[in-house]
Scaffold this active site. Structure first.
Site, PDB file in Angstrom:
ATOM      1  N   LYS A  63      -2.760   6.152  -4.261  1.00  0.00           N
ATOM      2  CA  LYS A  63      -3.885   7.025  -3.553  1.00  0.00           C
ATOM      3  C   LYS A  63      -3.635   8.296  -4.551  1.00  0.00           C
ATOM      4  CE  LYS A  63      -3.662   4.928   0.689  1.00  0.00           C
ATOM      5  NZ  LYS A  63      -2.345   4.529   0.622  1.00  0.00           N
TER       6      LYS A  63
ATOM      7  N   LYS B  51       2.988  -0.938   9.113  1.00  0.00           N
ATOM      8  CA  LYS B  51       4.250  -0.539   8.329  1.00  0.00           C
ATOM      9  C   LYS B  51       5.623  -0.778   9.170  1.00  0.00           C
ATOM     10  CE  LYS B  51       7.096   3.281   8.595  1.00  0.00           C
ATOM     11  NZ  LYS B  51       7.428   4.679   9.368  1.00  0.00           N
TER      12      LYS B  51
ATOM     13  N   ASN C 231       5.565  -9.140  11.739  1.00  0.00           N
ATOM     14  CA  ASN C 231       4.142  -8.591  11.591  1.00  0.00           C
ATOM     15  C   ASN C 231       3.418  -9.574  10.640  1.00  0.00           C
ATOM     16  OD1 ASN C 231       4.646  -6.447  13.135  1.00  0.00           O
ATOM     17  ND2 ASN C 231       4.982  -5.080  11.470  1.00  0.00           N
TER      18      ASN C 231
ATOM     19  N   TYR D  34       3.418   9.618  -0.399  1.00  0.00           N
ATOM     20  CA  TYR D  34       4.314   9.171   0.159  1.00  0.00           C
ATOM     21  C   TYR D  34       5.626   9.373  -0.560  1.00  0.00           C
ATOM     22  CZ  TYR D  34       0.407   6.406   2.496  1.00  0.00           C
ATOM     23  OH  TYR D  34      -0.713   6.160   3.048  1.00  0.00           O
TER      24      TYR D  34
ATOM     25  N   HIS E   6      -7.468   9.702  -1.361  1.00  0.00           N
ATOM     26  CA  HIS E   6      -6.699   9.550  -0.196  1.00  0.00           C
ATOM     27  C   HIS E   6      -7.580  10.062   1.020  1.00  0.00           C
ATOM     28  CE1 HIS E   6      -2.483   9.288   1.446  1.00  0.00           C
ATOM     29  NE2 HIS E   6      -3.161   8.742   2.360  1.00  0.00           N
TER      30      HIS E   6
ATOM     31  N   ASP F 104       0.616  -1.266   0.070  1.00  0.00           N
ATOM     32  CA  ASP F 104       0.021   0.039  -0.026  1.00  0.00           C
ATOM     33  C   ASP F 104       0.892   1.133  -0.122  1.00  0.00           C
ATOM     34  OD1 ASP F 104      -3.073   1.160   1.085  1.00  0.00           O
ATOM     35  OD2 ASP F 104      -1.512   2.228   1.799  1.00  0.00           O
TER      36      ASP F 104
END
Length: 274
Positions: free
Chosen positions: A76, A231, A241, A51, A109, A46
């Protein structure tokens, strides 16, 4: 290799339920993080124009050697590119940076309601979906009143709504609204920007299962039916994770986590961001 469960989107596509988020990861570091994640079993990345690491994401996927169709990629459109024509141009820029000829999911977004352009922006996403260059389309940070307007004035229901969601902000109203309209809910900041680490309740649950507090929270998201995108840039944490498919939470665990909810955001209110 363990892979994430695939959740169905209402348009016939599927999305891996557990992915890697790359917010605030520098472009150069994103390539390495993505490669590590894909080696660990992730198949969902993602990113976003904001970013400024779409190039690195594309490079990491290319370096993995996986076929493009095996990796689900979300990006996004940012608030300063709202509007029909600007959104189409912004999508072209994102696609060029990624180095792809399509994305799996393209999101608005933020609704940026004071601009009052998110309906026109959504119509651009509908055009991209019809062209096949965005296989699925959705939104991020939309509250029910934003979605009400979108559903009333446009033709395509978003497949997914990505919102801030973690034990301190469990978003029951948004999740219930999304579910009633066939929209998946995706959690950003799923660990509350690290707040989950060291929490007494979560640590105790983790100790019973031989897992960390972060793994408990990720597992909680999965069992709620959320798509979740923790993240990290640290290889051991990226792998950790993803190591959440060998245990389940019981009713007592869920009740204890439900009691943490305090309606507390770590980010902005969707109605206050232009």
């Amino acid at each position: 290799m363990t892979l994430s469960p695939l959740l169905p989107l209402h348009d016939g596509h599927g999305i891996p339920q557990l992915g890697l988020g790359v917010y605030k990861i520098a472009d150069a570091a994103a390539a390495d993080a993505v490669q590590v994640a894909l080696e660990a079993g992730y198949r969902h990345i993602d990113t976003a124009a904001l970013y400024d690491n779409e190039t690195g994401v594309g490079q990491g996927i290319a370096r993995s050697g996986l076929p493009r169709e095996d990796v689900f990629v979300t990006t996004k459109v940012w608030n300063d590119q709202h509007g029909y024509d600007k959104t189409l141009r912004a999508f072209d820029v994102s696609l060029g940076k990624l180095g792809f000829d399509y994305v799996d999911l393209f999101l608005i977004h933020w609704p940026a309601p004071r601009q009052d352009l998110f309906v026109d922006t959504w119509r651009a996403l509908e055009t991209l979906r019809a062209s096949g260059r965005a296989r699925s389309i959705g939104v991020s940070n939309f509250q029910p009143h934003h979605l009400d307007r979108l559903l009333a004035e446009t033709d395509v229901v978003p497949v997914l709504n990505q919102v801030e969601l973690h034990p301190w902000l469990q978003q029951s109203t948004v999740r219930e609204y999304d579910a009633a309209h066939g929209i998946l809910t995706e959690a950003w900041s799923p660990l509350a920007r690290g707040r989950a680490i060291g929490n007494e309740t979560l640590d105790a649950i983790g100790a019973r299962h031989g897992k960390t507090a972060a793994q408990v929270v990720i597992r909680w998201h999965l069992e709620l039916g959320n798509v979740v995108i923790p993240k990290s840039v640290t290889p051991v944490r990226i792998r950790e994770n993803f190591d959440v498919f060998d245990f389940t939470l019981d009713a007592g665990d869920h009740a204890a986590i439900a009691a943490i909810d305090a309606g507390q955001r770590t980010g902005r209110d969707p109605d206050d961001l232009d």
